[in-house]
Design an enzyme around this catalytic site. Structure first.
Site, mmCIF file in Angstrom:
data_model
loop_
_atom_site.group_PDB
_atom_site.id
_atom_site.type_symbol
_atom_site.label_atom_id
_atom_site.label_comp_id
_atom_site.label_asym_id
_atom_site.label_seq_id
_atom_site.Cartn_x
_atom_site.Cartn_y
_atom_site.Cartn_z
ATOM 1 N N HIS A 156 0.805 -1.234 0.000
ATOM 2 C CA HIS A 156 0.000 0.000 0.000
ATOM 3 C C HIS A 156 0.840 1.287 0.000
ATOM 4 O O HIS A 156 0.285 2.390 0.046
ATOM 5 C CB HIS A 156 -0.942 -0.032 1.229
ATOM 6 C CG HIS A 156 -2.119 0.872 1.112
ATOM 7 N ND1 HIS A 156 -2.357 1.908 2.004
ATOM 8 C CD2 HIS A 156 -3.112 0.927 0.196
ATOM 9 C CE1 HIS A 156 -3.455 2.536 1.639
ATOM 10 N NE2 HIS A 156 -3.939 1.969 0.569
ATOM 11 N N LYS A 158 3.105 4.439 -1.222
ATOM 12 C CA LYS A 158 3.065 5.326 -2.402
ATOM 13 C C LYS A 158 4.263 6.262 -2.257
ATOM 14 O O LYS A 158 4.111 7.436 -1.870
ATOM 15 C CB LYS A 158 1.793 6.194 -2.417
ATOM 16 C CG LYS A 158 0.469 5.465 -2.223
ATOM 17 C CD LYS A 158 -0.094 5.703 -0.849
ATOM 18 C CE LYS A 158 -1.462 5.113 -0.633
ATOM 19 N NZ LYS A 158 -1.862 3.952 -1.297
ATOM 20 N N ASP A 163 17.243 9.233 -7.311
ATOM 21 C CA ASP A 163 18.705 9.207 -7.145
ATOM 22 C C ASP A 163 19.120 8.867 -5.711
ATOM 23 O O ASP A 163 20.175 9.354 -5.228
ATOM 24 C CB ASP A 163 19.325 10.550 -7.573
ATOM 25 C CG ASP A 163 19.118 10.818 -9.062
ATOM 26 O OD1 ASP A 163 18.931 9.841 -9.805
ATOM 27 O OD2 ASP A 163 19.139 11.993 -9.458
#
Lengths: 231, 231
Positions: A156, A158, A163
């Site tokens: 779940h 996000k 870099d």
């Protein structure tokens, strides 16, 4: 002779004075920088929904790209800021996202891949195959995607790591509804104390979901592990 | 007399020396603190799923609470850290959460309300009425809850503000599945540059979803605005 000596001494004193002065100024500048830097590295918060504007200029590097689309031009929004941060990747992009169906975000990831940025994606098992999912397009382009192996668990997160030094995280799934309709938040930071744990979490999930360790799940050939080489 | 003067002068020099020394030490300590503080305020990252452990001692203030439950005791987990941060509220708790069905998190919010902490909740319109939602229990206890007014939009945030100075934000919905099964993240920070925008966003949502401004939606009496007094 005495005058010569005193001249020498004067030169010594002046020389030492000059060196002390320069060192003092340098030290004060260093101190000023440290105190100013105590505000710390980049911290930016973006809230959604984000109004629809033209973001074509972020994909095309020409300075004066003549876009004829009917959307407002030259307007900075939460979504355009998100794109700017993603497209700032030069070496790597590690993405951990539950649901990914946003076309422009997919275009950004494909562009980074084309530019030679090493892109790794970890996503949810169920949501990777829903209608409109961009995961297939990423895989087709050769981007390495892994998914949560357990069917009883949702991946779940996000978040994205640009870099390995810029963290983009929040409530926003990479869908059109999330960007254009929902009340969502995204935080962008280069604070090492925050970036570090997320980078470790990504690596942990990347290794835990290596298909080579879950061969038994692939016996029916439904899932494609060919593009999932460890980079 | 000359000896007396030189004694006085000696005292002066010693006095000035002592003052200079103390001031110098104080200044060095201040400088040391500033340089050390350049790391900035609290930053903590919690990852989920979190193993199930006893958290009874966080609710009961007795030092040696003899809990007889079969769960492991005295173990710190991501979930117990989340509870610790929430229960640290002394003045206010502003909560913006999409889905809220976790019993122990509900218990924590009810406990804070009982202690006199001003709790305000903004939640999603659809998810507030799903099976197991704790929103009803909060309202029943007199906690002011507002929900996203638009039925076409999801209030998808998952953040809390403790005493307007500590931000708790991430991907974690306040559900048992999210805490015990999903791959989730929560960030806890007192960084004013991050806390500030979230506090403003909360206030914006709080005011935008004031039921007094949406009376027409309540004509069928389905939704309860009685407990939603502005605090």
């Amino acid at each position: 002779m005495s005058q010569q000596m005193s001249c020498k001494e004067l030169m010594k004193v002046l020389g030492l004075g000059a060196v002390s002065f320069v060192l003092g100024v340098e030290w004060l500048n260093w101190l000023k920088r440290r105190l100013r830097d105590s505000r710390g590295p980049l911290k930016e918060v973006l809230f959604f929904p984000s109004p629809q504007v033209c973001v074509e200029h972020l994909f095309i590097r020409h300075k004066h790209f003549p876009c004829a689309c009917p959307l407002p031009h030259g307007v900075e929004t939460s979504f355009s800021r998100l794109l700017v941060h993603l497209l700032s990747a030069r070496v790597s992009l590690d993405l951990c996202v539950f649901s990914f169906s946003h076309m422009e975000l997919s275009r950004a990831i494909l562009l980074l891949h084309k530019r030679g940025v090493v892109v790794r994606v970890v996503t949810d098992r169920d949501y990777m195959t829903i209608t409109g999912s961009q995961i297939g397009a990423l895989r087709k382009a050769g981007i390495c995607v892994r998914h949560e192996m357990s069917s009883a668990v949702h991946m779940h997160h996000k978040f994205a790591l640009v870099d390995s030094r810029k963290l983009i995280t929040g409530s926003l799934n990479w869908t059109l509804t999330a960007v254009q309709s929902n009340k969502e938040n995204v935080m962008v930071t280069e604070e090492p104390e925050l970036v570090g744990p997320y980078q470790q979490e990504f690596q942990k999930l990347w290794e835990a979901n290596d298909p080579a360790n879950h061969i038994s799940q692939y016996t029916n050939g439904q899932l494609n592990i060919k593009t999932c080489k460890d980079k």
